[in-house]
Design an enzyme around this catalytic site. Structure first.
Site, PDB file in Angstrom:
ATOM      1  N   ASP A   1       0.836  -1.200   0.000  1.00 36.15           N
ATOM      2  CA  ASP A   1       0.000   0.000   0.000  1.00 36.15           C
ATOM      3  C   ASP A   1       0.874   1.255   0.000  1.00 36.15           C
ATOM      4  O   ASP A   1       1.934   1.277   0.629  1.00 36.15           O
ATOM      5  CB  ASP A   1      -0.891  -0.018   1.245  1.00 36.15           C
ATOM      6  CG  ASP A   1      -2.014   0.998   1.171  1.00 36.15           C
ATOM      7  OD1 ASP A   1      -2.325   1.474   0.053  1.00 36.15           O
ATOM      8  OD2 ASP A   1      -2.579   1.328   2.214  1.00 36.15           O
TER       9      ASP A   1
ATOM     10  N   HIS B   1       3.179   3.380  -9.085  1.00 40.79           N
ATOM     11  CA  HIS B   1       3.038   1.951  -9.381  1.00 40.79           C
ATOM     12  C   HIS B   1       4.329   1.395  -9.998  1.00 40.79           C
ATOM     13  O   HIS B   1       4.738   0.273  -9.673  1.00 40.79           O
ATOM     14  CB  HIS B   1       1.863   1.720 -10.328  1.00 40.79           C
ATOM     15  CG  HIS B   1       0.535   2.063  -9.732  1.00 40.79           C
ATOM     16  ND1 HIS B   1       0.160   1.671  -8.467  1.00 40.79           N
ATOM     17  CD2 HIS B   1      -0.525   2.763 -10.238  1.00 40.79           C
ATOM     18  CE1 HIS B   1      -1.055   2.102  -8.203  1.00 40.79           C
ATOM     19  NE2 HIS B   1      -1.496   2.765  -9.256  1.00 40.79           N
TER      20      HIS B   1
ATOM     21  N   LEU C   1      11.629 -20.437  -3.535  1.00 37.06           N
ATOM     22  CA  LEU C   1      10.639 -19.500  -2.994  1.00 37.06           C
ATOM     23  C   LEU C   1       9.362 -19.641  -3.796  1.00 37.06           C
ATOM     24  O   LEU C   1       9.383 -19.598  -5.033  1.00 37.06           O
ATOM     25  CB  LEU C   1      11.144 -18.054  -3.082  1.00 37.06           C
ATOM     26  CG  LEU C   1      10.116 -16.970  -2.739  1.00 37.06           C
ATOM     27  CD1 LEU C   1       9.798 -16.993  -1.239  1.00 37.06           C
ATOM     28  CD2 LEU C   1      10.600 -15.580  -3.144  1.00 37.06           C
TER      29      LEU C   1
END
Length: 245
Positions: free
Chosen positions: A18, A35, A129
């Site tokens: 956020d 972004h 991962l």
């Protein structure tokens, strides 16, 4: 030889990314710039997670509510997602990262949906991962969809309603093959889950970092992991008695 126990490392970290818009606004830049910078933070965070031997990392990239944003912003986000897949996939694959996507991927159109499937297939054998990207994801919708699947199976006679328990319900969620998050981090100072992994995060540790997502990096993740290690995870049980001195 030291008798200190090894530090407690979360197996699964989930992050609500956020603050992209606020990061851009503070610099008098368009939201798209925030972004784009947020994508760089994603790369830093993945690298840091690998260094800390985190096995699962889930990133809340696009919520089901984000479709309400202006059309040009949704277009920018979709473009960035496509660009990220094309520019980072080879490096992710070489680093041993396996990609998983949860959410309503079909809402992004058949072309991007196909690219996501290709990326998942390309990394399917990796296990260093597990990177989970939540796209057009909402926890309430996920829970409703699971309930609908259970109802259909019950109606068809393939599922005994008396046999439904927490494990059985979990098996019908989009995250069925994944461990629940041990740690949920939200950046930008906001202190809410925003419809993210509501079922799965029932016993997760929550950390709210004031850092805006584009500024998030390895040190922020390390601090969160250190804070997690200091917490007493009891899962509803009573705390262990402190031994007398």
């Amino acid at each position: 030889m030291s008798s200190q126990p090894p530090p407690l490392i979360p197996r699964h970290i989930a992050i609500i990314m956020d603050g992209n818009g606020r990061w851009a606004a503070r610099r008098n830049l368009p939201r798209a710039a925030g972004h784009r910078e947020g994508v760089r933070a994603v790369r830093r965070t993945i690298e840091a997670a690998i260094e800390h031997n985190i096995r699962w990392l889930t990133l809340f990239a696009f919520s089901s509510e984000n479709w309400r944003r202006p059309a040009d912003e949704v277009t920018d986000l979709t473009f960035l997602l496509r660009h990220y897949l094309r520019s980072e996939l080879n490096e992710l694959a070489e680093a041993g990262v396996r990609l998983h996507v949860i959410g309503e991927r079909d809402r992004f159109g058949p072309a991007l949906e196909a690219e996501l499937a290709t990326a998942e297939a390309r990394t399917r054998t990796n296990d260093r991962l597990h990177l989970v990207i939540a796209l057009s994801y909402g926890a309430r919708a996920e829970i409703v969809a699971a309930a609908q699947r259970i109802a259909r199976e019950t109606k068809s006679g393939t599922l005994n309603p008396d046999a439904i328990d927490e494990a059985g319900f979990t098996a019908h969620l989009a995250t069925a093959a994944m461990p629940d998050p041990d740690l949920v981090i939200r950046t930008s100072g906001e202190q809410r889950l925003s419809n993210f992994l509501l079922w799965q995060a029932a016993y997760a540790e929550l950390i709210f970092d004031d850092t805006l997502w584009p500024d998030f990096g390895a040190s922020n993740l390390a601090d969160a992991i250190a804070e997690y290690a200091r917490r007493d995870r009891r899962f509803g049980a009573r705390p262990s008695p402190v031994p007398a001195q």
